[in-house]
Motif scaffolding. Structure first.
Motif, PDB file in Angstrom:
ATOM      1  N   GLY A 127      -8.438 -17.808  27.871  1.00 36.24           N
ATOM      2  CA  GLY A 127      -9.491 -17.154  27.099  1.00 36.24           C
ATOM      3  C   GLY A 127     -10.550 -18.130  26.635  1.00 36.24           C
ATOM      4  N   LEU A 128     -10.125 -19.333  26.251  1.00 32.14           N
ATOM      5  CA  LEU A 128     -11.073 -20.355  25.823  1.00 32.14           C
ATOM      6  C   LEU A 128     -11.964 -20.796  26.980  1.00 32.14           C
ATOM      7  N   ALA A 129     -11.375 -20.944  28.171  1.00 41.15           N
ATOM      8  CA  ALA A 129     -12.157 -21.332  29.341  1.00 41.15           C
ATOM      9  C   ALA A 129     -13.186 -20.264  29.689  1.00 41.15           C
ATOM     10  N   CYS A 130     -12.783 -19.003  29.623  1.00 41.24           N
ATOM     11  CA  CYS A 130     -13.746 -17.922  29.907  1.00 41.24           C
ATOM     12  C   CYS A 130     -14.847 -17.884  28.858  1.00 41.24           C
ATOM     13  N   GLY A 131     -14.482 -18.157  27.616  1.00 41.96           N
ATOM     14  CA  GLY A 131     -15.499 -18.188  26.573  1.00 41.96           C
ATOM     15  C   GLY A 131     -16.507 -19.301  26.762  1.00 41.96           C
ATOM     16  N   LEU A 132     -16.075 -20.414  27.358  1.00 46.75           N
ATOM     17  CA  LEU A 132     -16.982 -21.534  27.605  1.00 46.75           C
ATOM     18  C   LEU A 132     -17.843 -21.320  28.833  1.00 46.75           C
ATOM     19  N   SER A 157     -18.003 -18.828  22.269  1.00 44.63           N
ATOM     20  CA  SER A 157     -16.984 -19.873  22.388  1.00 44.63           C
ATOM     21  C   SER A 157     -16.554 -20.378  21.010  1.00 44.63           C
ATOM     22  N   LEU A 158     -17.468 -20.373  20.047  1.00 42.06           N
ATOM     23  CA  LEU A 158     -17.129 -20.800  18.695  1.00 42.06           C
ATOM     24  C   LEU A 158     -16.075 -19.894  18.082  1.00 42.06           C
ATOM     25  N   GLU A 159     -16.266 -18.594  18.217  1.00 48.26           N
ATOM     26  CA  GLU A 159     -15.288 -17.646  17.697  1.00 48.26           C
ATOM     27  C   GLU A 159     -13.965 -17.744  18.441  1.00 48.26           C
ATOM     28  N   ARG A 212     -22.726 -18.552  24.240  1.00 45.93           N
ATOM     29  CA  ARG A 212     -23.476 -18.414  22.988  1.00 45.93           C
ATOM     30  C   ARG A 212     -23.519 -16.977  22.494  1.00 45.93           C
ATOM     31  N   GLY A 213     -22.870 -16.070  23.188  1.00 47.69           N
ATOM     32  CA  GLY A 213     -22.808 -14.689  22.732  1.00 47.69           C
ATOM     33  C   GLY A 213     -24.156 -13.995  22.792  1.00 47.69           C
ATOM     34  N   ALA A 214     -24.441 -13.206  21.754  1.00 49.18           N
ATOM     35  CA  ALA A 214     -25.653 -12.389  21.743  1.00 49.18           C
ATOM     36  C   ALA A 214     -26.865 -13.120  21.197  1.00 49.18           C
TER      37      ALA A 214
END
Length: 700
Positions: free
Chosen positions: A499-504, A404-406, A509-511
């Motif tokens: 895209g931002l909502a999906c990232g949240l 989400s940061l990226e 936190r990714g990998a």
């Protein structure tokens, strides 16, 4: 990309007067040339582009047919979006082409529903792909890199040269050449397009050969630089080094020729294996006699280096033959480590495709994130009947990141760039209005600016440049006004928010968390492999032919390593707040490779460990090491700093207390020597795993 795009567009729009065909030809170049990140030289990229043509035809056809209803397009976007993203598990070329392939489905899945225009869409796609491939191949192509097969040959030659020094330390140039050859085969050094990452038999054999030759170089390097290397070698060591050099040169010659081998042709490891057996057993007897004054295994390790080098040379020869088409290597005395040579291609592909079908895989997570985002964007564009809903999905596709940061950072840059590009595009459209010749002159200049500034200056420049490209392109296809620019900005904003909502929502936190879990899984697989290998070493009849190939166990370690390597690679590419000491993740991967090497080699060795007390000691030592790996796995899963207890190395004094002396003469001396060799190989293997574990603890 500019040349291919402009030739495709001008030919279709002004030469053939086919507007639909011109749009699809141009966007094919943009999708496979700009949005996709196909690795490799010009020839390799062109080959990948042409290989993608059948899949592109299928995607455009599906997108055209499923555009009949919004729900059908959304469902198709969910399924196809996942499958295209997940296909990246099969290699870097397909993974690099995946974003562009997504765009080939996105473009036709919007109204108007026009199956009658399918022929123009398909012809435009084929024309764009062919022109892009020609441009990649002949117009300023990226230089070709040496194929991995030749790098393997160079490394094998370097190993042979190192084996030629049999009476003292090797010369500095020879050592430098060997180290450079080994470094060239590191996965981080091999170009992505040349990496043996696909599940084909050829690539698996190539990866096996690379691992073997790097091990061979490392063991010979250590042999010539270890303490005492200046002294003369014993006659049996000299003979074995000669056989290693001959085997390595044979493998290098076959790899350079690249000629397909029939069963029994090509380099042979028979002579090396014939010399290896006696040397292994005699060295074991000498080493056992020295254990009493060598409780830290210094002498044993040095004496075992040449034997381990010989083992690696055997594997190198067999892997090279398998790479060149000889699938009979599994019938070699050392062929137990090539169980995959008997597998059918469909079985190899199925194993790879199913290996990542778990929420613990970062590739699975990314595929789910993209599929959900694209499906949501398609639903929003359809339900709100957006004028250019295609841009909503394109923004979602290009701006969604693994954290989400990226994603927030990418959205911010994209909106700034799109706003600037919309202002310029709106002014251009208002000024030029309906003068197509002006747009025709501006198109190559705007494309060249966008395709150059984007990679050099960042995402904001890329989005701004693409906004200008879209305005100039669509102004030649249909009448447009300055209002096209704010529509583009609105669509990018909508896609960015999705895209931002999906990232949240989806693994924000990714990998970061996943790398700990996947490395813990490697530690658990190592622990299981230790128990499994030790059991097969101890509980057997002693005949080499009556053994299980251990395929299931090696597959388990391979799967754990595969998931961990992917999560570690993604973790390195993500911005992280790495406060405090981190575990040495590469050391965990090395431990997994060491466990796999032991499971491939030890159960196939001749001999039987006796008496019962010695076997019981080995079982306890293996159990202690396995327990330490399980403790590390538990602490990694719990996100603790480090296990409370330090790792326990094998207790050699306890082994000496139960190991009977081997008489210098006697009818059973040879059998006891073979058993001693098996015991020492197992001890060295456990000691290497304990050393890996100690290194991980030190870093934590």
């Amino acid at each position: 990309m500019t040349t291919a795009s402009c030739v495709a567009f001008y030919l279709c729009r002004y030469g053939l007067d086919r507007t639909v065909m011109s749009v699809y030809a141009t966007f094919t170049v943009v999708s496979l040339g700009a949005l996709a990140r196909i690795p490799g030289s010009g020839r390799q990229r062109a080959a990948t582009t042409l290989t993608a043509v059948p899949a592109g035809l299928a995607l455009i056809t599906l997108g055209t047919l499923l555009a009949v209803q919004t729900w059908a397009a959304v469902l198709g976007m969910l399924v196809i979006g996942f499958l295209v993203a997940y296909a990246g598990t099969t290699g870097p070329r397909i993974a690099g082409a995946a974003p562009g392939m997504q765009l080939l489905y996105i473009l036709p899945c919007f109204p108007p529903y026009a199956p009658q225009a399918l022929d123009q869409r398909l012809l435009g796609f084929v024309l764009g792909a062919v022109l892009l491939a020609l441009a990649q191949r002949f117009l300023l192509p990226e230089p070709a890199t040496p194929p991995l097969r030749l790098l393997l040959a160079d490394a094998a030659d370097a190993a042979a040269a190192l084996a030629d020094h049999r009476g003292g330390p090797a010369a500095a140039p020879v050592l430098s050449r060997a180290r450079a050859a080994a470094d060239a085969l590191r996965p981080s050094r091999v170009p992505p397009a040349d990496q043996p990452a696909s599940p084909t038999l050829r690539h698996k054999a190539m990866a096996h050969a690379a691992e073997a030759v790097r091990t061979l170089l490392a063991r010979l390097d250590a042999l010539h630089t270890a303490a005492g290397a200046h002294s003369a070698y014993r006659p049996e060591t000299v003979v074995l080094l000669e056989a290693i050099g001959a085997a390595a040169r044979g493998a290098a010659g076959a790899l350079r020729q690249g000629r397909r081998l029939r069963p029994g042709e090509g380099p042979s490891a028979a002579a090396l294996e014939e010399e290896l057996g006696p040397v292994r057993s005699h060295r074991a007897l000498d080493s056992l006699e020295r254990l009493g004054a060598d409780d830290r295994l210094v002498y044993v390790r040095r004496r075992s280096l040449v034997v381990q080098a010989a083992d690696a040379a055997v594997v190198l020869v067999l892997a090279s033959r398998l790479l060149l088409g000889d699938r009979t290597v599994n019938r070699d005395p050392a062929g137990h480590s090539f169980a995959y040579a008997r597998a059918r291609p469909t079985e190899l592909w199925w194993r790879r495709l199913t290996a990542h079908l778990t929420p613990r895989s970062v590739i699975f997570q990314n595929a789910c994130r993209f599929a959900l985002g694209l499906a949501a964007a398609r639903a929003v564009a359809g339900l709100l009947d957006l004028q250019h809903g295609f841009w909503v999905l394109l923004a979602t596709l290009t701006l969604t990141r693994t954290t989400s940061l990226e994603t927030r950072s990418a959205v911010r840059q994209a909106l700034i760039g799109t706003l600037a590009g919309a202002v310029l595009a709106g002014g251009l459209l208002a000024l030029v209005h309906d003068r197509p010749p002006v747009y025709a002159v501006l198109l190559p200049l705007v494309m060249l600016l966008a395709f150059t500034a984007g990679p050099l200056r960042g995402l904001a420049w890329a989005q701004g440049g693409f906004t200008l490209v879209v305005a100039v392109l669509f102004a030649q296809v249909s009448p447009v006004t300055w209002q096209l620019a704010p529509v583009r900005l609105e669509d990018v904003l909508a896609g960015s928010l999705i895209g931002l909502a999906c990232g949240l929502v989806a693994w924000p936190r990714g990998a970061g968390p996943e790398v700990r879990r996947s490395m813990a899984a490697v530690c658990s697989a190592v622990a299981e492999g230790i128990g499994r290998t030790t059991g097969r070493v101890l509980d057997r009849t002693g005949t080499a032919g009556e053994r299980d190939d251990g395929g299931a166990g090696i597959l388990a370690i391979n799967r754990a390593l595969l998931l961990a390597q992917e999560s570690w690679a993604q973790y390195q590419s993500e911005p992280q707040n790495r406060n405090g000491p981190q575990p040495d993740w590469p050391a965990v991967l090395v431990a997994g490779a060491d466990a796999r090497r032991g499971e491939r080699l030890l159960p196939g060795r001749p001999g039987r460990i006796t008496p019962y007390e010695v076997g019981d000691w080995l079982r306890r030592a293996a159990g202690d090491t396995a327990a330490d790996y399980r403790a590390l796995a538990a602490h990694l899963c719990a996100d603790h700093a480090a296990p409370d207890a330090p790792p326990r190395p094998p207790d050699l004094r306890a082994l000496l207390a139960v190991a009977p002396p081997v008489p210098r003469h006697g009818p059973d001396r040879e059998a006891r020597a073979v058993s001693a060799a098996l015991l020492l190989d197992s001890v060295i293997w456990l000691d290497a795993l304990a050393t890996d574990l100690a290194r991980i603890h030190r870093e934590m």
